[in-house]
Design an enzyme around this catalytic site. Structure first.
Site, PDB file in Angstrom:
ATOM      1  N   HIS A 211     -32.098  14.860 -13.634  1.00 24.36           N
ATOM      2  CA  HIS A 211     -32.764  15.447 -14.799  1.00 24.36           C
ATOM      3  C   HIS A 211     -33.353  14.347 -15.687  1.00 24.36           C
ATOM      4  O   HIS A 211     -32.648  13.426 -16.084  1.00 24.36           O
ATOM      5  CB  HIS A 211     -31.714  16.243 -15.582  1.00 24.36           C
TER       6      HIS A 211
ATOM      7  N   GLU B 124     -36.624  15.379 -11.913  1.00 28.42           N
ATOM      8  CA  GLU B 124     -37.286  16.363 -12.792  1.00 28.42           C
ATOM      9  C   GLU B 124     -37.717  15.614 -14.027  1.00 28.42           C
ATOM     10  O   GLU B 124     -36.960  14.768 -14.535  1.00 28.42           O
ATOM     11  CB  GLU B 124     -36.296  17.475 -13.159  1.00 28.42           C
TER      12      GLU B 124
ATOM     13  N   ASP C  76     -40.509  15.826 -17.774  1.00 33.46           N
ATOM     14  CA  ASP C  76     -41.321  16.666 -18.663  1.00 33.46           C
ATOM     15  C   ASP C  76     -42.648  15.960 -18.954  1.00 33.46           C
ATOM     16  O   ASP C  76     -42.652  14.784 -19.340  1.00 33.46           O
ATOM     17  CB  ASP C  76     -40.577  16.868 -19.981  1.00 33.46           C
TER      18      ASP C  76
ATOM     19  N   HIS D 141     -40.155  14.951 -23.652  1.00 33.64           N
ATOM     20  CA  HIS D 141     -39.548  16.291 -23.715  1.00 33.64           C
ATOM     21  C   HIS D 141     -39.988  17.064 -24.954  1.00 33.64           C
ATOM     22  O   HIS D 141     -40.434  18.199 -24.875  1.00 33.64           O
ATOM     23  CB  HIS D 141     -38.022  16.172 -23.686  1.00 33.64           C
TER      24      HIS D 141
ATOM     25  N   GLU E 270     -42.087  19.159 -14.800  1.00 35.19           N
ATOM     26  CA  GLU E 270     -42.011  20.273 -15.744  1.00 35.19           C
ATOM     27  C   GLU E 270     -43.183  20.165 -16.706  1.00 35.19           C
ATOM     28  O   GLU E 270     -43.284  19.200 -17.478  1.00 35.19           O
ATOM     29  CB  GLU E 270     -40.683  20.286 -16.509  1.00 35.19           C
TER      30      GLU E 270
HETATM   31  O1  G3P Z   1     -36.519  21.741 -15.731  1.00 30.66           O
HETATM   32  C1  G3P Z   1     -35.199  21.966 -16.051  1.00 30.66           C
HETATM   33  C2  G3P Z   1     -34.853  21.567 -17.468  1.00 30.66           C
HETATM   34  O2  G3P Z   1     -35.362  20.290 -17.724  1.00 30.66           O
HETATM   35  C3  G3P Z   1     -35.408  22.528 -18.481  1.00 30.66           C
HETATM   36  O3  G3P Z   1     -34.993  22.289 -19.782  1.00 30.66           O
HETATM   37  O4  G3P Z   1     -35.244  21.434 -22.045  1.00 30.66           O
HETATM   38  O5  G3P Z   1     -34.181  20.007 -20.311  1.00 30.66           O
HETATM   39  O6  G3P Z   1     -36.630  20.433 -20.254  1.00 30.66           O
HETATM   40  P1  G3P Z   1     -35.282  20.982 -20.619  1.00 30.66           P
HETATM   41 MG    MG Z   2     -37.226  19.450 -18.361  1.00 29.12          MG
END
Ligand code: G3P
Ligand code: MG
Length: 251
Positions: A16, A43, A45, A58, A118
């Site tokens: 993440h 993953e 953002d 993020h 994302e």
């Molecule tokens: O993509 C999974 C997760 O990253 C979604 O929530 O807020 O951590 O971007 P967040």
């Molecule tokens: Mg995310």
């Protein structure tokens, strides 16, 4: 669009934001650390600067993860490049710059790492962000053995990505409980799957999603036993912050 025939082509374990909390999130330093612990998929953002550069961030705003202030979308990339995106985490990461999708594409492709991009539009910029990130992803991953998986909480962004580059795989992110009309939403967005919050996941939901021949990745799962249970239920992948205790092959 028929959802059958699509088999999850990515690893089971996804780091993440690059390396969870072990390094400054969404930076190249985080990717290097996550990779050193064996992760072969990340993953992260992505949103756009004022001059349309795709950057990894993020939040809408800069305060939490950099020395900057205000909304990232109000600054040009050259202005964001002045700020430190690592010092907030710990001194060894001081000086870490904001990552761009260009640099991340180069790093991940050179090292055999798969991507879950994302799409995290700045509020109000959903359609443009979805369209531009999809077009950049097509260009930057041209010829790759697997394209990046595009996901978003924003259905507007996913619809724009679908219209711009229909062939890129997409997953709908759901923040809390599955809405009753999830199948219709997925069908309309032509998604391959769902990326769901582990807090709300049950064995029944996993069964329903897999029965619909959709893929299912779960976030953010930081307990190895819970992760193993989700995989046993039939989830395709686990997105985790715990890059040390849950390194692939350990959990
Ligand atoms: O993509 C999974 C997760 O990253 C979604 O929530 O807020 O951590 O971007 P967040
Ligand atoms: Mg995310």
């Amino acid at each position: 669009m028929p959802q059958s025939q699509y088999v999850w082509p990515y690893p089971e374990w996804i780091a993440h934001r690059g390396a969870g909390r072990a390094a400054p999130e969404n930076t190249l330093a985080a990717f290097r650390l996550g990779a050193s612990h064996g992760f072969r998929m990340m993953e992260y953002d992505v949103k756009l600067t004022a001059d349309d550069v795709p950057v990894l961030l993020h939040d809408d705003t800069l305060e939490r993860t950099s020395t900057g202030t205000g909304r990232a979308a109000d600054f040009r990339y050259a202005e964001l490049a002045r700020h430190d995106f690592g010092a907030w985490h710990s001194p060894i990461y001081a000086g870490e710059p904001i990552a761009t999708l260009y640099g991340i594409a180069a790093y991940t492709r050179a090292n055999g790492i798969y991507s879950n991009i994302e799409i995290k539009p700045t509020t109000g910029m959903e359609t443009h962000t979805g369209e531009r990130i999809a077009m950049l992803a097509r260009q930057l991953w041209e010829g790759a053995d697997q394209p990046p998986l595009l996901s978003s909480f924003s259905e507007q962004a996913l619809a724009a990505a679908r219209d711009a580059v229909p062939e890129l795989p997409r997953a709908l992110l759901i923040e809390e409980e599955l809405p009753p009309d999830w199948r219709e939403r997925i069908r309309w967005l032509e998604c391959k799957g769902l990326n769901l919050n582990g807090r709300y996941l049950t064995r029944e939901i996993v069964q329903q999603v897999r029965d619909a021949e959709l893929t299912l990745a779960v976030w953010t799962v930081n307990d190895p036993e819970r992760a193993r249970e989700f995989l046993d239920w039939g989830c395709n992948a686990i997105i985790t912050d715990e890059i040390v205790t849950m390194a692939p092959g350990q959990a």
